[in-house]
Design a protein around this motif. Sequence first.
Motif, PDB file in Angstrom:
ATOM      1  N   THR A 736       0.847  -1.189   0.000  1.00  0.00           N
ATOM      2  CA  THR A 736       0.000   0.000   0.000  1.00  0.00           C
ATOM      3  C   THR A 736       0.882   1.239   0.000  1.00  0.00           C
ATOM      4  N   GLU A 764      -3.849  10.541  -1.034  1.00  0.00           N
ATOM      5  CA  GLU A 764      -4.021   9.608  -2.144  1.00  0.00           C
ATOM      6  C   GLU A 764      -3.454   8.265  -1.701  1.00  0.00           C
ATOM      7  N   ARG A 765      -4.200   7.191  -1.916  1.00  0.00           N
ATOM      8  CA  ARG A 765      -3.744   5.863  -1.483  1.00  0.00           C
ATOM      9  C   ARG A 765      -4.162   4.820  -2.493  1.00  0.00           C
ATOM     10  N   GLN A 766      -3.346   3.785  -2.562  1.00  0.00           N
ATOM     11  CA  GLN A 766      -3.600   2.702  -3.504  1.00  0.00           C
ATOM     12  C   GLN A 766      -2.888   1.448  -3.013  1.00  0.00           C
ATOM     13  N   SER A 767      -3.439   0.291  -3.332  1.00  0.00           N
ATOM     14  CA  SER A 767      -2.840  -0.987  -2.933  1.00  0.00           C
ATOM     15  C   SER A 767      -2.515  -1.806  -4.166  1.00  0.00           C
ATOM     16  N   TYR A 768      -1.460  -2.602  -4.040  1.00  0.00           N
ATOM     17  CA  TYR A 768      -0.983  -3.432  -5.138  1.00  0.00           C
ATOM     18  C   TYR A 768      -0.661  -4.824  -4.614  1.00  0.00           C
ATOM     19  N   PRO A 810       0.246   6.253  -5.925  1.00  0.00           N
ATOM     20  CA  PRO A 810      -1.172   6.067  -5.557  1.00  0.00           C
ATOM     21  C   PRO A 810      -2.127   6.836  -6.462  1.00  0.00           C
ATOM     22  N   ARG A 811      -1.633   7.719  -7.318  1.00  0.00           N
ATOM     23  CA  ARG A 811      -2.503   8.476  -8.223  1.00  0.00           C
ATOM     24  C   ARG A 811      -2.682   7.775  -9.562  1.00  0.00           C
ATOM     25  N   ARG A 812      -2.235   6.538  -9.668  1.00  0.00           N
ATOM     26  CA  ARG A 812      -2.458   5.800 -10.906  1.00  0.00           C
ATOM     27  C   ARG A 812      -3.964   5.582 -11.104  1.00  0.00           C
ATOM     28  N   TYR A 828      -3.734   2.136 -13.711  1.00  0.00           N
ATOM     29  CA  TYR A 828      -3.665   1.232 -12.556  1.00  0.00           C
ATOM     30  C   TYR A 828      -3.844  -0.220 -12.970  1.00  0.00           C
TER      31      TYR A 828
END
Length: 923
Positions: A736, A764-768, A810-812, A828
């Motif tokens: 994350t 801004e957050r994102q998980s992979y 995280p902005r993908r 993303y």
Amino acid sequence: MDCLKRSPSFKLTHWLVVLVAVVHSTSGLYEDQIGKFDWRQHYVGKVKFGGFDSSSLDRIIVATESNALAAISAKSGDILWRQVLEKSPRGDIKLLHVPNPGNGVQASGRSSNRAFDVVTVTGASPAMVRGWNSNTGSLEWEWSLLPSAPEKAEHAFWFVAEGSLYHVVPVWGSHIELTEYMVSTGQQAKPTTTRISAAWIKEGKCTIADRFFACGMEQQVLAIDLLADNPQIVAKPLETMALDSPRAVPGEAAIVQDDIMYSLESDFKLALGAEGSALVDDNILEGERVLLRSSVDRARNVLQVSARKLSDNSALEAIEFVADYGETFGSPDLIAVRCKTTGGNGPRGQLACRVLISSKDGALTLIQQGKAKWTREEALADVETADFLDLTLSDAEGAIEEELNNKNEDNELEWDVFGALQRRITSQISHVKNLVLHVLGLGPAPSKAQKAGLVRDDFGLHKMLVVVTSTGKVFGIDNISGKQHWARYLPEMIGFANGQSIKLMVQRTSRFYPLSAQCLILGRHRDNKNGLIYQFNPITGQPVNGGIVQLPYKIRQASLLHETGPDFLRGVLLLDENNEAHVLPDSLAKYANNFYMFSADRESATIRGYLVEYRNGKLSTVPTWTVDLSGAGKTQQIIAIEGKNPIEHVHSQGRVLADRSVLYKYINPNLIAVATHGPDNIHKYILNVYLLDVVSGSIVFSMSHKRIRPPLQMVHSENWLVYSYYNDKVRRTEVTSVELYEGKTQTNSTVWSSLDAPPMPLVERQSYVLPVAVATMQETITEKGITNKHILFGLTTGAVVEMSWALLDPRRPVTSPEKAREEGIIPYMPELPMPHEIIINYNQTIANIKGIHTAPSGLESTCLVFVHGLDIFVTRVAPSKTFDLLKEDFDYFLITVVLILLTSTSYVVKIFASKKVIKQAWK
């Protein structure tokens, strides 16, 4: 001529051979780069058990505390083969059995070609019994034992006797359970388990010595023969109180308690000394037991090994010796001995012996006939912290610095023309004088650093790598060649509580010529647990200000001060257990005024902030805030705290968007990331991540993950946070990333103040998803922060992956709109790619990766990387390519020829042009 014609099948075969040759040649691309900018060193760890392989004269089998089984060459000390077992506690090696045929002393140059199965026992629940081929290290057979009571099996012991494997399970305060197994099959030799009454056994006070179960009880040792038909308790009175558990003597039914050896079968007793150890071997004199005893004379730094026959207690002078023993070695332990006939009357009689010694600091040494044949610094298999330090200036550069720093006492002619001219003439005369003396061989001798080549290069790529290990040993390693220039051993120093490692702090670098660099190592005293510091010069390894200093208080928190003193030395601010502040050295206490600190309690998940003030020549601490992160049920515990790198530079304050506006970063230097973990009635486990300002105590951002289990790895830099964890619900490793922004307007572009902070940031957050498990993480760092940031993932497979921040952004967007394409943002995708090209250690696998350390070099494009685990690996990376460095294949000859031709042509054209102008003027 027809017979010379090629058939179609021959032509096809010919083209296939050519194709295979071409394809094979492509695998050698960039092969010349291997080992040019990196190096790797293999280790096995501190040795627990060892023995000479009876099927080979050149092989030593060892089992280590790092859960490694290996064969080491007795001639060179190189690793012949190595097997890395499971991590603790499943991989803890409980027993190593190296078979010995017992045929007495082997003749010189003769050995059997038959490979024996080396037996190991690892873990407790289940316990794995394995047989290994001693020649190749391959697994021959294995079987497991799953105990009915796992809590009892954690304290179990194992031993081999008369060809059988015995499992000893003590039930503290009650009895001992003994089970006999057939080694290779795991079948019980007896249908039932034998129960031996022993109400006197206590946890932490017992050990196995041959076939005896012995425990230290106050002023006596109680032991019982486990293989006797009618076991009887044997009592041995001690001269002192038994504070620790006794140590077994390898090869004999005897124990060592308070440096005195007690035999459990007779009244034999022997004082070993403060750093003594003992070993019994029955193959030196064809079945007769021989006792070897070691002692260290620290006044002369020598190791003395004496031998005697246990049958008549007579000395065996043929194998006694005295060998050099360095002051950087700890207390020695005799691991194994092997003797052979020399075929003549040598200085040791007819016996030539090799003795394997493991020191307390982790070094493994083989001594042959009184001389150290080789030494392996196995402490480097357990590195805790490290840092790269700039080297000193060369003699010529030092002379220039002295010239620039030369000042008159009255300061009247410091920078005038005549003073500068005088200094220049004096400097030139001194250079000519030194040159003449050097040619005649009469010049001053170069320093040790100059002789060793420890001088600073033009690009700052050559540095000193200072490494601190868990055993208290400190090394100075050349990051270019991997050579160990110096080593120091701190036997009294250990890490802090709750698994916190020893701290290494840089108080002054080598940039302040002629002042030398200075570092400080901070830890605890092994006995009283008070603070312990060691100050030293990182280039030479020599102690500074007496070296080791014991503090009269326990340390709770430590930090370097931001300001330096008159000699460019940064003080260390310490917070003791009573929340009182101290500064080392005391003369820099005034620079600690208005300094904010925090301390965290992992068990209660409580973080407290303090303000340090300097008033009337004294330091005082004022509690400012308290944050409780334990949750409603008080079940959460802190498992990780990650701050920002103190030497980090943020080059860009914002991010340019597609509409040419700027999204400013939320850059808070006082921000830390805190992760808590605990059980939950609904979701099994919950992981909470907080971004906390340690000056004001405010929580800037928080996020929860359900059904998450450790291990957790975190990287905190600039305005972003990246952490990896194991998702127990979908059973995979996830990453994350979180990024913080102030918005399109910046509150203050010059000074940041946590007491007058801007509004809460935009998050801004994102998980992979990662296809492999992560062992450690670290970001790249450069001197000015201009180069792009990459994340280094140390994987459990032994690979180190360099991943671009663009993949973790995280902005993908989920889709790919025009704005995202203009900004260069990748669409993303949940799965992160893992191509082989991003593995920076290519096929140089690093076993059991524990940590990664990065440091800037003199080149803005290049970052130095140090990876440590069971092996150590040093390399350099260029996240934005080497934009400030010419390529290696740059054609200097061609560019020189072109420049000469252009210069000559321009000169010739200039002459013709001037003549043309004159002719036109006469017309």
